[in-house]
Write a protein that holds these residues in place. Structure first.
Motif, short mmCIF file in Angstrom:
data_model
loop_
_atom_site.label_atom_id
_atom_site.label_comp_id
_atom_site.label_asym_id
_atom_site.label_seq_id
_atom_site.Cartn_x
_atom_site.Cartn_y
_atom_site.Cartn_z
N ALA A 68 12.37 11.00 -0.05
CA ALA A 68 10.95 10.97 0.32
C ALA A 68 10.50 9.52 0.50
CB ALA A 68 10.10 11.67 -0.73
N TRP A 69 10.92 8.63 -0.39
CA TRP A 69 10.55 7.22 -0.26
C TRP A 69 11.14 6.62 1.01
CZ3 TRP A 69 7.34 3.60 -0.57
CH2 TRP A 69 7.71 2.28 -0.45
N ALA A 70 12.38 6.97 1.31
CA ALA A 70 13.03 6.44 2.51
C ALA A 70 12.31 6.89 3.78
CB ALA A 70 14.49 6.87 2.56
N SER A 71 11.67 8.04 3.73
CA SER A 71 10.95 8.58 4.89
C SER A 71 9.45 8.71 4.59
CB SER A 71 11.50 9.96 5.26
OG SER A 71 12.86 9.89 5.54
N TRP A 72 8.92 7.83 3.76
CA TRP A 72 7.57 8.00 3.25
C TRP A 72 6.51 8.06 4.36
CZ3 TRP A 72 5.25 10.38 -0.17
CH2 TRP A 72 3.92 10.12 -0.52
N GLU A 120 17.00 12.59 -6.33
CA GLU A 120 17.52 12.35 -4.98
C GLU A 120 16.48 12.71 -3.93
OE1 GLU A 120 19.90 11.31 -1.78
OE2 GLU A 120 20.15 10.82 -3.90
N ALA A 121 15.76 13.81 -4.13
CA ALA A 121 14.73 14.22 -3.17
C ALA A 121 13.60 13.19 -3.10
CB ALA A 121 14.19 15.60 -3.53
N PHE A 122 13.20 12.65 -4.25
CA PHE A 122 12.17 11.62 -4.24
C PHE A 122 12.69 10.34 -3.59
CE2 PHE A 122 9.60 14.00 -7.37
CZ PHE A 122 8.36 13.83 -6.79
N ARG A 124 0.83 -1.21 0.00
CA ARG A 124 0.00 0.00 0.00
C ARG A 124 0.87 1.26 0.00
NH1 ARG A 124 -4.15 1.98 -2.09
NH2 ARG A 124 -4.68 3.92 -1.09
N GLU A 125 1.92 1.24 0.81
CA GLU A 125 2.84 2.39 0.84
C GLU A 125 3.51 2.57 -0.52
OE1 GLU A 125 5.69 2.05 3.97
OE2 GLU A 125 4.20 2.32 5.53
#
Length: 165
Positions: A49-53, A44-46, A8-9
């Protein structure tokens, strides 16, 4: 072993990425003027973002979080490389046809705005955040956002609207 809710994430993040990538790229391109660098910063920002979603998905404006992260990465990038980069032509934006529908004159005019006005224009107009969300992202009051936006639009009008004879 998989954690519950990972699929889901992944789907939520993939949907967010598809909706926001181009807008974020436009916003970062306005700040950098270099398409290749903007693409690298946004990627890199995305990734961050995924690492800290779990945290980013609850942010009031996740796209603004990505743009701010990309611009912060630009500052870090510049600090690491400032002694390595040749300064010849550093003030000229590389505004080749980027396929993002950006008008070169508008992009140049926005890049010429003071930093805070440029940030407000990018977040409020290009990313279509409301005034309250922009204020939260930038850590300023909603009234200050309105003042910066008013000054920025007046400057842009003066530079971009042809004078009637």
């Amino acid at each position: 072993m998989r954690k519950p809710g990972v699929e889901r994430e992944q789907k939520d993040f993939a949907d967010f990425y598809q909706r926001s990538r181009d807008d974020c790229l436009r916003a970062v391109l306005a700040g950098t003027g270099d398409r290749a660098l903007a693409e690298d910063l946004v990627a890199e920002a995305f990734a961050r973002a995924w690492a800290s979603w779990r945290k980013v998905s609850r942010h009031p404006a996740p796209a603004a979080w990505v743009v701010r992260t990309a611009l912060n990465l630009r500052v870090s990038w510049w600090r690491r490389r400032r002694r390595e980069v040749a300064l010849d032509g550093h003030d000229r934006a590389q505004l080749a046809d980027d396929g993002l529908g950006m008008d070169d004159a508008l992009l140049t005019a926005v890049r010429g705005l003071p930093k805070r006005q440029r940030e407000v224009v990018v977040l409020r107009i290009w990313l279509d955040l409301d005034t309250k969300a922009v204020a939260e992202v930038l850590g300023i009051s909603a009234r200050t956002v309105a003042v910066h936006l008013s000054r920025a639009t007046a400057t842009l009008r003066a530079q971009l609207v042809p004078v009637a004879s």
